[in-house]
Write a protein that holds these residues in place. Structure first.
Motif, PDB file in Angstrom:
ATOM      1  N   PHE A 363       5.200  -0.361   0.678  1.00 12.24           N
ATOM      2  CA  PHE A 363       5.450  -1.623  -0.006  1.00 12.24           C
ATOM      3  C   PHE A 363       5.132  -2.853   0.845  1.00 12.24           C
ATOM      4  O   PHE A 363       4.965  -3.940   0.318  1.00 12.24           O
ATOM      5  CB  PHE A 363       6.917  -1.704  -0.436  1.00 12.24           C
ATOM      6  CG  PHE A 363       7.243  -0.850  -1.627  1.00 12.24           C
ATOM      7  CD1 PHE A 363       6.359  -0.733  -2.682  1.00 12.24           C
ATOM      8  CD2 PHE A 363       8.434  -0.163  -1.685  1.00 12.24           C
ATOM      9  CE1 PHE A 363       6.668   0.044  -3.789  1.00 12.24           C
ATOM     10  CE2 PHE A 363       8.758   0.613  -2.782  1.00 12.24           C
ATOM     11  CZ  PHE A 363       7.872   0.726  -3.838  1.00 12.24           C
ATOM     12  N   LYS A 364       5.098  -2.679   2.152  1.00 14.08           N
ATOM     13  CA  LYS A 364       4.888  -3.845   3.007  1.00 14.08           C
ATOM     14  C   LYS A 364       3.876  -3.542   4.103  1.00 14.08           C
ATOM     15  O   LYS A 364       3.643  -2.367   4.437  1.00 14.08           O
ATOM     16  CB  LYS A 364       6.209  -4.323   3.637  1.00 14.08           C
ATOM     17  CG  LYS A 364       6.771  -3.365   4.688  1.00 14.08           C
ATOM     18  CD  LYS A 364       8.104  -3.842   5.252  1.00 14.08           C
ATOM     19  CE  LYS A 364       7.982  -5.077   6.120  1.00 14.08           C
ATOM     20  NZ  LYS A 364       7.427  -4.791   7.446  1.00 14.08           N
ATOM     21  N   TYR A 404      10.432  -4.916  -4.575  1.00 16.72           N
ATOM     22  CA  TYR A 404       8.968  -4.998  -4.590  1.00 16.72           C
ATOM     23  C   TYR A 404       8.500  -4.976  -6.032  1.00 16.72           C
ATOM     24  O   TYR A 404       8.813  -4.051  -6.799  1.00 16.72           O
ATOM     25  CB  TYR A 404       8.355  -3.823  -3.827  1.00 16.72           C
ATOM     26  CG  TYR A 404       6.849  -3.870  -3.752  1.00 16.72           C
ATOM     27  CD1 TYR A 404       6.201  -4.621  -2.794  1.00 16.72           C
ATOM     28  CD2 TYR A 404       6.069  -3.160  -4.671  1.00 16.72           C
ATOM     29  CE1 TYR A 404       4.811  -4.673  -2.727  1.00 16.72           C
ATOM     30  CE2 TYR A 404       4.682  -3.201  -4.618  1.00 16.72           C
ATOM     31  CZ  TYR A 404       4.061  -3.963  -3.641  1.00 16.72           C
ATOM     32  OH  TYR A 404       2.676  -4.016  -3.585  1.00 16.72           O
ATOM     33  N   TYR A 411       6.488  -8.467  -2.175  1.00 17.27           N
ATOM     34  CA  TYR A 411       7.565  -7.852  -1.394  1.00 17.27           C
ATOM     35  C   TYR A 411       8.543  -8.950  -0.973  1.00 17.27           C
ATOM     36  O   TYR A 411       8.140  -9.958  -0.382  1.00 17.27           O
ATOM     37  CB  TYR A 411       6.983  -7.165  -0.157  1.00 17.27           C
ATOM     38  CG  TYR A 411       7.989  -6.479   0.734  1.00 17.27           C
ATOM     39  CD1 TYR A 411       8.346  -5.154   0.513  1.00 17.27           C
ATOM     40  CD2 TYR A 411       8.572  -7.144   1.802  1.00 17.27           C
ATOM     41  CE1 TYR A 411       9.262  -4.509   1.339  1.00 17.27           C
ATOM     42  CE2 TYR A 411       9.486  -6.513   2.630  1.00 17.27           C
ATOM     43  CZ  TYR A 411       9.822  -5.199   2.388  1.00 17.27           C
ATOM     44  OH  TYR A 411      10.719  -4.568   3.209  1.00 17.27           O
TER      45      TYR A 411
END
Length: 581
Positions: A363-364, A404, A411
Motif C-alpha cells: 500500500f505504501k 488506503y 495512503y
C-alpha cells in the motif's frame, strides 16, 4: 447489524461534531463456562461469532502419568513452597490427583494445567488448548465445536484443538480454522523394551466452512504432505449465490526443511507423526500463501487460487515465505500481508497490501527493510485499513493505523492518541468509519489499550470510552472500559470487547474468597454492543484522581494474555498465529 434506528439519522448525529453523540452500551451474553468472552465478527442480522478462554473444568487425563516422575514431584514441591510462602496450606497431594482430585479441587486442577503447559512442546504429555469457539445469540453464548472429538480418558471432548471462528457472511455462513485433536499412541523406541505413550495429531490447521444448517466443510490445503496447513479468514456471499473465502494454504516445503525432515523423521525414536509435529511448531516449516476458495451455493469447491507473494524467491533463499489474505470485499479484492522485494531490497517481515492478478502490491512506498504491517479489512468501496510498524532489533516501534483508497491509490496514516501510541485499525464500514484500538498511556511499561473511532477526513481519532456515560444508572462510576473495537456496522453500531470487574472464579468456576472470607474480584473481558444516541451529549467526567474507582480501570495486564488472540486475529487475524502446539 441494521437496527430500526435510521442509518441516515445516525450518520447525521456522527458527522461534524458527530462524535459528540454518546453511545448506549448493552452487555451481550457471555459464555458461562469460561472467564473471558470475545467477539470476532458480526453480520447485518446481528449473528455473532467469537471465542472464550480460561475455561472452567478442563479435563486432565491422568491415565498415562507416572506419579513417580521427578519433574512432577519437583513441580509439586515448588507449588507447596509457594503456598507456604503466603502462610497457606496446600489443599492436595499427588496421591489426591492420582485419585481424581484434578476434577474436584481447583488448586489441583490449576497445578496440573501449569505442569502440562510447561511441557507444551513435549509429545509425551497431554495437550490442552484453553480456548473454545462461540456462536452468540440474543440470550446465550454456545460453544461451536470444530474438529474436536470425545474420548473416554477426558470424559468428553479432548480440549486439545485450536478453535478460531473468523468471519460470518450476511446469510449466516461461518468460516474459521482449527487443528486436529491429539490422540494417545503407544510406541516402543528402537532398542528399548518398554512402550511409551505419545500424543499425536494428523495436522496443525484446516480451514472450515460451517453452513447455516451446521454442516462442516473442510478446506483442504493445496499441499498436504506431513499434514499440510490451511485457514479461512473471511467470507463474502456472491450475487450468484456462491461464496468467496480467503485465507492461507501451504503450497510446499523449502528444500532444506524437507531435507531436515527426511534426516530426522525415521520412526526409530518416536512416531513419525511426533517428529512432523515438532517441525511444524516452527512457522517456517511450510511455504504458506494467501489463498482463495470459490464455493457454489451448495458449498462445493469450484476453484482454488494461490493469490501470490510479493517476491520471487532466489535460488539461494531456502527459508519459507509466508503471505496471507485477511479480508475480502464483495468485488473480490483481497487484502493482507506478504514479504516484499523492490529491486534488491527485501522486506522480510511482511507488509500490508492487496492481491491482484496473482501478485501482491504494497500500500505504501517502503523506505526501510525493517518495515512490517498487515491489512485487516476492506470495505465495498475498496478502502482498506490496517497497521504498519518498524521492527528494530526485535522491538516493534512506531506502530500506526492507516487507510488506503485503492480507487485513488491514496495512503493515509491515521492520527495518534499521542505520538508513539501503538495503534491498530480493525474494521471499516462503507460510510468510511474506522475503528480499532490504541495505547492510551505515555509513561508506562505496560500500556493499556482502548478502542477508538475515526471518520475518514477527520483530524483526530476519538476514544470510544469518551462517548460513554460517566456514571451508571445507580450513580456509580461506569463499570465498563472498551478495550477493543471489533466491528462497526453501516448504522455505526459498534461491537466491542470491554473490561469489567466481576467476582473472581477459580479453574472449576467457583467464586473465590480470601482468607477473611471476603469475595475476591478480578477484571474480565466480555462482549458489548454500543448503540449510537444521536441526541446524546458528551459528558465531562471527573478526572481519575477525583474518583474512588477509575473509569479507565480495565487491566491491560490481565487483558494482554487473553485478549491478544483477538487483537492479532482481528475478528480475524492480524497475525495469523499458527497455534500449532
Amino acid at each position: 447489524m441494521k437496527h430500526t434506528v435510521l442509518a441516515a439519522s445516525i450518520l447525521a448525529g456522527l458527522s461534524g461534531q458527530a462524535l459528540g453523540a454518546t453511545y448506549t452500551l448493552s452487555e451481550l451474553p457471555r459464555y458461562e463456562g469460561a472467564k473471558y468472552t470475545f467477539i470476532s465478527d458480526v453480520n447485518n442480522k446481528g449473528e455473532i461469532i467469537g471465542a472464550a478462554s480460561s475455561n472452567f473444568n478442563l479435563p486432565i487425563d491422568i491415565s498415562y502419568i507416572d506419579f513417580e516422575d521427578v519433574d512432577l514431584k519437583n513441580a509439586y514441591d515448588n507449588t507447596k513452597e509457594s503456598f507456604e510462602a503466603i502462610d497457606e496450606e496446600i489443599s492436595f497431594t499427588l496421591d489426591d490427583i492420582k485419585n481424581g482430585a484434578a476434577a474436584t479441587n481447583a488448586d489441583a486442577n490449576a497445578f496440573m494445567l501449569n505442569f502440562l503447559s510447561a511441557r507444551t512442546n513435549n509429545a509425551k504429555y497431554q495437550k490442552i488448548q484453553d480456548r473454545v469457539a462461540l456462536h452468540i445469540d440474543a440470550v446465550s453464548a454456545q460453544e461451536q465445536v470444530l474438529f474436536d472429538v470425545e474420548t473416554q480418558a477426558t470424559n468428553g471432548l479432548t480440549r486439545s484443538v485450536s478453535n478460531y471462528l473468523t468471519a460470518i457472511s450476511e446469510d449466516g455462513v461461518i468460516v474459521g480454522w482449527g487443528s486436529a485433536p491429539f490422540s494417545k499412541e503407544t510406541f516402543t523406541p528402537e532398542g528399548e523394551s518398554d512402550a511409551e505413550t505419545f500424543f499425536v495429531r494428523d495436522w496443525a490447521s484446516r480451514g472450515i466452512v460451517i453452513t447455516t444448517q451446521g454442516e462442516k466443510i473442510t478446506l483442504a490445503p493445496e499441499f498436504s504432505e506431513h499434514g499440510g496447513f490451511s485457514m479461512a479468514t473471511d467470507i463474502k456471499k456472491l450475487d450468484d449465490g456462491g461464496y468467496l473465502v480467503v485465507g492461507q494454504s501451504s503450497v510446499g516445503i523449502p528444500e532444506n526443511r524437507q531435507t531436515n525432515y527426511d534426516d530426522s523423521c525415521d520412526g526409530k525414536d518416536e512416531p513419525i507423526a511426533v517428529c512432523a509435529w515438532q517441525r511444524q511448531l516452527s512457522s517456517q516449516f511450510y511455504d504458506l500463501r494467501a489463498f482463495q476458495w470459490k464455493l457454489d451455493e451448495n458449498f462445493s469447491v469450484l476453484s482454488t487460487t494461490d493469490l501470490g507473494l510479493g517476491l520471487t524467491p532466489k535460488d539461494d533463499e531456502n527459508d519459507a515465505f509466508v503471505s496471507a489474505a485477511l479480508a475480502v470485499n464483495k468485488s473480490g479484492v483481497a487484502v493482507g500481508y506478504s514479504p516484499y522485494r523492490e529491486g534488491d531490497d527485501l522486506y522480510p517481515y511482511g507488509v500490508a497490501g492487496y492481491f491482484e492478478g496473482g501478485e501482491f502490491k504494497p500500500f505504501k512506498t517502503l523506505e526501510n527493510w525493517y518495515e512490517l504491517g498487515k491489512a485487516t479489512d476492506i470495505n465495498n468501496n475498496n478502502i482498506a485499513v490496517g497497521y504498519m510498524a518498524e521492527n528494530v532489533r526485535g522491538s516493534i516501534l512506531d506502530q500506526y493505523a492507516f487507510y488506503y483508497d485503492l480507487n485513488e491509490s491514496k495512503y493515509v496514516q491515521l492520527p495518534y492518541f499521542f505520538k508513539g501510541s501503538k495503534t491498530v485499525a480493525t474494521d471499516i464500514n462503507d460510510a468510511g468509519y474506522i475503528i480499532g484500538q490504541a495505547e492510551i498511556e505515555k509513561n508506562s511499561s505496560n500500556r493499556r489499550r482502548e478502542g477508538f473511532i475515526y471518520k475518514i477526513g477527520d483530524e483526530k481519532v476519538t476514544n470510544i470510552n469518551d462517548l460513554l456515560p460517566c456514571k451508571d444508572s445507580n450513580g456509580e462510576n461506569y463499570p465498563y472500559t472498551i478495550a477493543e473495537a471489533i466491528k462497526i456496522t453501516e448504522s455505526n453500531h459498534i461491537y466491542a470487547i470491554a473490561t469489567k470487574t466481576v467476582e473472581r472464579r477459580d479453574r472449576l468456576g467457583n467464586v473465590t474468597k480470601d482468607s477473611n472470607g471476603e469475595i475476591e474480584y478480578e477484571t474480565v473481558t466480555l462482549p458489548v454492543l454500543l448503540t449510537p444516541n444521536p441526541d446524546g451529549q458528551v459528558e465531562e467526567c471527573a478526572p481519575p484522581e477525583a474518583e474512588t474507582y477509575e473509569r479507565k480501570s480495565g487491566s491491560w495486564s490481565a487483558l494482554s494474555l487473553f485478549a491478544l488472540p483477538l487483537i492479532w486475529l482481528r475478528r480475524r487475524k492480524l497475525t495469523l498465529t499458527r497455534a500449532s502446539s
